[in-house]
Design an enzyme around this catalytic site. Structure first.
Site, PDB file in Angstrom:
ATOM      1  N   ASP A 291      33.847  55.104  -3.900  1.00 30.39           N
ATOM      2  CA  ASP A 291      33.952  53.667  -3.631  1.00 30.39           C
ATOM      3  C   ASP A 291      35.286  53.446  -2.939  1.00 30.39           C
ATOM      4  OD1 ASP A 291      33.995  50.682  -3.994  1.00 30.39           O
ATOM      5  OD2 ASP A 291      32.262  51.131  -5.249  1.00 30.39           O
TER       6      ASP A 291
ATOM      7  N   ASP B 225      36.696  54.744   2.287  1.00 30.47           N
ATOM      8  CA  ASP B 225      36.341  53.511   2.976  1.00 30.47           C
ATOM      9  C   ASP B 225      35.250  53.873   3.970  1.00 30.47           C
ATOM     10  OD1 ASP B 225      36.204  51.369   4.748  1.00 30.47           O
ATOM     11  OD2 ASP B 225      38.336  50.876   4.439  1.00 30.47           O
ATOM     12  N   LEU B 226      34.104  53.230   3.853  1.00 23.54           N
ATOM     13  CA  LEU B 226      32.962  53.600   4.703  1.00 23.54           C
ATOM     14  C   LEU B 226      33.236  53.384   6.184  1.00 23.54           C
ATOM     15  CD1 LEU B 226      30.145  52.067   2.469  1.00 23.54           C
ATOM     16  CD2 LEU B 226      30.505  54.506   2.914  1.00 23.54           C
TER      17      LEU B 226
ATOM     18  N   GLY C 222      28.990  49.540   0.357  1.00 26.10           N
ATOM     19  CA  GLY C 222      29.001  48.490   1.382  1.00 26.10           C
ATOM     20  C   GLY C 222      28.935  47.114   0.751  1.00 26.10           C
TER      21      GLY C 222
ATOM     22  N   TYR D  12      23.862  40.115   6.212  1.00 26.31           N
ATOM     23  CA  TYR D  12      23.695  41.189   5.219  1.00 26.31           C
ATOM     24  C   TYR D  12      22.288  41.810   5.317  1.00 26.31           C
ATOM     25  CZ  TYR D  12      22.525  43.007   0.568  1.00 26.31           C
ATOM     26  OH  TYR D  12      22.058  43.773  -0.475  1.00 26.31           O
TER      27      TYR D  12
HETATM   28  C1  15L Z   1      20.695  41.659  -3.057  1.00 28.42           C
HETATM   29  O1  15L Z   1      20.426  42.365  -2.084  1.00 28.42           O
HETATM   30  C2  15L Z   1      22.066  41.617  -3.615  1.00 28.42           C
HETATM   31  O2  15L Z   1      22.737  42.852  -3.491  1.00 28.42           O
HETATM   32  C3  15L Z   1      22.094  41.145  -5.055  1.00 28.42           C
HETATM   33  O3  15L Z   1      23.416  40.799  -5.350  1.00 28.42           O
HETATM   34  C4  15L Z   1      21.158  39.954  -5.285  1.00 28.42           C
HETATM   35  O4  15L Z   1      21.653  38.847  -4.608  1.00 28.42           O
HETATM   36  C5  15L Z   1      19.761  40.313  -4.828  1.00 28.42           C
HETATM   37  O5  15L Z   1      19.759  40.784  -3.505  1.00 28.42           O
HETATM   38  C6  15L Z   1      18.764  39.151  -4.929  1.00 28.42           C
HETATM   39  O6  15L Z   1      18.058  38.888  -3.958  1.00 28.42           O
HETATM   40  O7  15L Z   1      18.662  38.564  -5.997  1.00 28.42           O
END
Ligand code: 15L
Length: 296
Positions: free
Chosen positions: A41, A59-60, A81, A144
Site C-alpha cells: 500500500d 506508490d502505484l 488505488g 472512478y
Molecule cells: C465501490 O466501488 C467502492 O469502492 C465502495 O466504497 C462502495 O462505494 C461500493 O462501490 C458501492 O457501490 O457501494
C-alpha cells in the site's frame, strides 16, 4: 490439446491496497488460505504485519516501486488505488497509470495471475430494472468507474497478448451486512469475496474473466452465471437482512435511485438540467435507460 497447467503448490500472493477497507478484511482471510503473503500500500496498515506477512510500501504511480512490489510473486490481488470518486489527477495516477504499471510489472516479472478489483461503478449507469451480465457495454458512472473500465480493458490486453490469467471482479459492496436498500442488491459478504478471489487465483480455466462480486442476493441486478460456472457458491443472502434494512428511512435521491450506481450517478449529474443540452441526450435517451427515465 494443450495439457492443463499443474496447479501452483502454494502461490506467492501479493495483496495491493492492503491498508484499505476491503484490503484489511481480505488480508487475514487470504493469509489463512495461502500462508505467507506480501502486503502493499502507499501507507502502512493499521495492523502491523504479523508472522508470515511482509509489507512493501509502494506508490502505484511510480513504475519502479511497482516493479519492486511484484518481484517474485505468482498471483496479485489488486485492490490498490482510489476506491471511490475523486479528482481526476488522483484517479489518473493511482487507477489508470497505476493499473498499467501493475500489469506491465507483472508481465515483466513473470507473474501468472492478476485478480483485479473492478467495481459495479464500471456499469453504474444501467437502470435498476435491467439485469446486466459481464459482457454488456461499459457504462461508468464516475471518473472512478471509468478507471475500473480501463482496468478491465488493460487486463484484457495483458491476457490476450502476454498470457497473464486475469480475473476481474466487479465488486458490489463488501461488508458483513448490507448497509442500505441499494446494497441489498449488490452486497458481497467477505467469505464470498474470498471464494471469488480463490477462483481467480486457482481455477485452471481462467484466461480472462469478468464476474460480479455479489453474494446470494434475491434483489440482484446482475447475471452472475459465469461465476457459478467457475464454481462460485455464495453463502450469504442479503434477504436475511432485508427487513432490518427496509425499516430504516432513506433520503430519496431522484437520480441515484434510478440507476445501479446510486450516488455515484447523482454526483455532478446535470444531464437533465444543463442549460446547453436540455432536451438533448435527456430526450434521446439510450435504449438501456429508457425504462428508467423519469415520467415527463
Ligand atoms: C465501490 O466501488 C467502492 O469502492 C465502495 O466504497 C462502495 O462505494 C461500493 O462501490 C458501492 O457501490 O457501494
Amino acid at each position: 490439446m494443450t495439457p492443463p497447467e499443474p496447479p501452483l503448490p502454494r502461490p506467492r500472493i501479493l495483496l495491493t491496497g492492503a491498508s484499505g477497507a476491503v484490503g484489511s478484511i481480505l488480508r487475514p482471510l487470504l493469509g489463512s488460505v495461502y500462508g505467507p503473503i506480501r502486503l502493499s500500500d502507499r501507507v502502512e496498515p493499521a495492523e502491523p504485519p504479523g508472522p508470515g506477512e511482509t509489507f512493501v510500501r509502494a506508490d502505484l504511480g511510480d513504475p519502479a516501486q511497482v516493479a519492486a512490489m511484484v518481484e517474485g510473486i505468482d498471483a496479485i490481488v489488486h485492490l490498490g488505488g482510489c476506491s471511490v470518486e475523486g479528482p481526476w489527477d488522483d484517479i489518473l495516477q493511482a487507477n489508470i497509470a497505476g493499473t498499467y504499471h501493475l500489469y506491465e510489472a507483472a508481465h515483466r516479472a513473470g507473474v501468472s495471475r492478476v485478480v483485479f478489483a473492478s467495481s459495479n461503478h464500471a456499469v453504474g449507469f444501467y437502470p435498476r430494472d435491467r439485469t446486466v451480465g459481464p459482457d454488456v457495454t461499459l457504462r461508468p458512472d464516475s471518473r472512478y468507474g471509468a478507471s475500473k473500465a480501463f482496468g478491465e480493458a488493460i487486463g484484457a490486453l495483458y491476457a490476450d497478448k502476454h498470457g497473464l490469467r486475469v480475473f476481474n471482479i466487479r465488486i458490489g459492496n463488501v461488508a458483513t451486512a448490507p448497509l442500505d436498500r441499494r446494497r441489498l442488491a449488490i452486497w458481497l459478504h467477505p467469505a464470498d469475496l474470498l471464494q471469488l478471489v480463490r477462483i481467480g487465483i486457482e481455477h485452471p480455466q481462467v484466461h480472462y474473466e469478468i464476474v460480479y462480486g455479489a453474494s446470494d442476493n434475491a434483489r440482484t441486478w446482475w447475471d452472475n452465471r459465469r461465476a457459478h460456472e467457475l464454481g462460485y457458491r455464495p453463502t450469504a443472502r442479503s434477504e436475511d437482512h432485508a427487513a432490518r434494512v427496509l425499516a430504516r428511512p432513506e433520503t430519496p435521491d431522484p437520480v441515484g435511485d434510478r440507476f445501479q450506481g446510486g450516488t455515484f450517478c447523482s454526483q455532478e449529474y446535470d444531464r437533465d438540467t444543463h442549460p446547453d443540452r436540455r432536451g438533448g441526450s435527456g430526450a434521446g435517451r439510450a435504449p438501456d435507460d429508457a425504462a428508467a427515465a423519469p415520467a415527463q
